[in-house]
Design a protein around this motif. Structure first.
Motif, short mmCIF file in Angstrom:
data_model
loop_
_atom_site.label_atom_id
_atom_site.label_comp_id
_atom_site.label_asym_id
_atom_site.label_seq_id
_atom_site.Cartn_x
_atom_site.Cartn_y
_atom_site.Cartn_z
N ARG A 1 0.84 -1.21 0.00
CA ARG A 1 0.00 0.00 0.00
C ARG A 1 0.87 1.26 0.00
NH1 ARG A 1 -3.00 -0.57 -2.64
NH2 ARG A 1 -2.16 -2.62 -3.07
N ASP B 1 2.11 1.76 -3.47
CA ASP B 1 1.03 2.21 -4.34
C ASP B 1 0.72 3.69 -4.14
OD1 ASP B 1 -1.04 1.94 -6.23
OD2 ASP B 1 -2.51 1.49 -4.69
N SER C 1 -2.51 -6.75 -5.02
CA SER C 1 -1.25 -6.02 -5.24
C SER C 1 -0.46 -6.56 -6.41
CB SER C 1 -0.39 -6.08 -3.97
OG SER C 1 -0.99 -5.35 -2.92
N LEU D 1 0.79 -4.24 -9.14
CA LEU D 1 1.87 -3.31 -8.78
C LEU D 1 3.25 -3.89 -9.01
CD1 LEU D 1 0.57 -2.12 -5.27
CD2 LEU D 1 0.25 -0.96 -7.47
#
Length: 256
Positions: free
Chosen positions: A87, A90, A185, A188
């Motif tokens: 996170r 990101d 995720s 990413l």
């Protein structure tokens, strides 16, 4: 744990349902060489429970780094800490000098996984965190640790049981909700442009080596290492191997 007075920041992100205390053996190795920060997530380490959102935790952590005067850091995340590291990448990729993703996975929970977390959150709220001990402790430790008569391994078992049983029930429940709601995720991974080390315990059954290999294969130029004779809590079960890998990586990132 506080920032230590030197440059080259390293942020240690703890696993569920532990506290920064789980990093004590790493802090001992890193102190004096790096500025080490091991924050407690909301609901853990004596903190009041906060939002059930990894994004909210990442935003709060970024604000804390601003207040401490650090623009970027190497983020070391184990299990839940790895989910939080994704996170952070990101939302704030400019803050990330490097990533260590240990005993974690990039894929989100499926429907059954979300349901299990919701059921467990309800049980913990009703009965307390002690309900985690019977099933969770054997799941997070490898067979070597569970079966060894070695005093250090026995101490690890005792530490883990204590940390789990003493965790704040509401903090545990909200963390379970945050983990269930985390996004995928995997998109990413190909965009991670900073040095990355993927570590996994040889005996990890929660986030097994196959998951770690998939992360390492998708992140450009990522390093991949297996920590022998360790389960999901690789930093505790084989701290010598974990620390050797971590120090070697940090020397490559920071040049010292």
């Amino acid at each position: 744990m506080e920032w230590l007075t030197c440059a080259k920041p390293v942020v240690l992100l703890h696993a569920f349902p532990f506290s920064p205390e789980m990093w004590s053996l790493q802090v001992t190795e890193l102190e004096g060489r790096y500025s080490v920060f091991a924050p407690a997530m909301p609901g853990f380490g004596g903190r009041e429970p906060g939002a059930a959102s990894l994004e909210a935790w990442a935003e709060e952590l970024a604000e804390t780094l601003d207040n401490l005067g650090f623009d970027e850091a190497v983020f070391v995340g184990l299990s839940m800490g790895g989910y939080l590291a994704f996170r952070i990448w990101d939302l704030f990729p400019e803050r990330v000098a490097g990533l260590v993703l240990a005993d974690t996975r990039a894929q989100p929970d499926d429907g059954a996984g979300k349901a299990r977390r919701a059921e467990l959150a309800a049980r913990v709220r009703a009965e307390g965190s002690r309900v985690l001990v019977e099933d969770f402790v054997p799941a997070v430790l490898g067979q070597t640790t569970l079966n060894s008569g070695d005093e250090e391994r026995k101490a690890v078992r005792a530490w883990v049981e204590r940390w789990v049983s003493e965790a704040d029930p509401e903090g545990v429940a909200r963390a379970l909700e945050a983990l269930a709601a985390r996004p995928d995720s995997r998109p990413l991974l190909g965009e991670i442009e900073v040095p990355t080390l993927v570590l996994v315990g040889e005996e990890d059954t929660l986030t097994p080596p196959a998951d770690a290999r998939a992360i390492a294969a998708a992140v450009p130029d990522a390093e991949f290492l297996i920590v022998p004779e360790a389960g999901h809590m690789a930093n505790l079960e084989n701290p010598e191997a974990f620390n050797t890998a971590l120090l070697g990586f940090l020397e490559k990132v920071y040049g010292v």
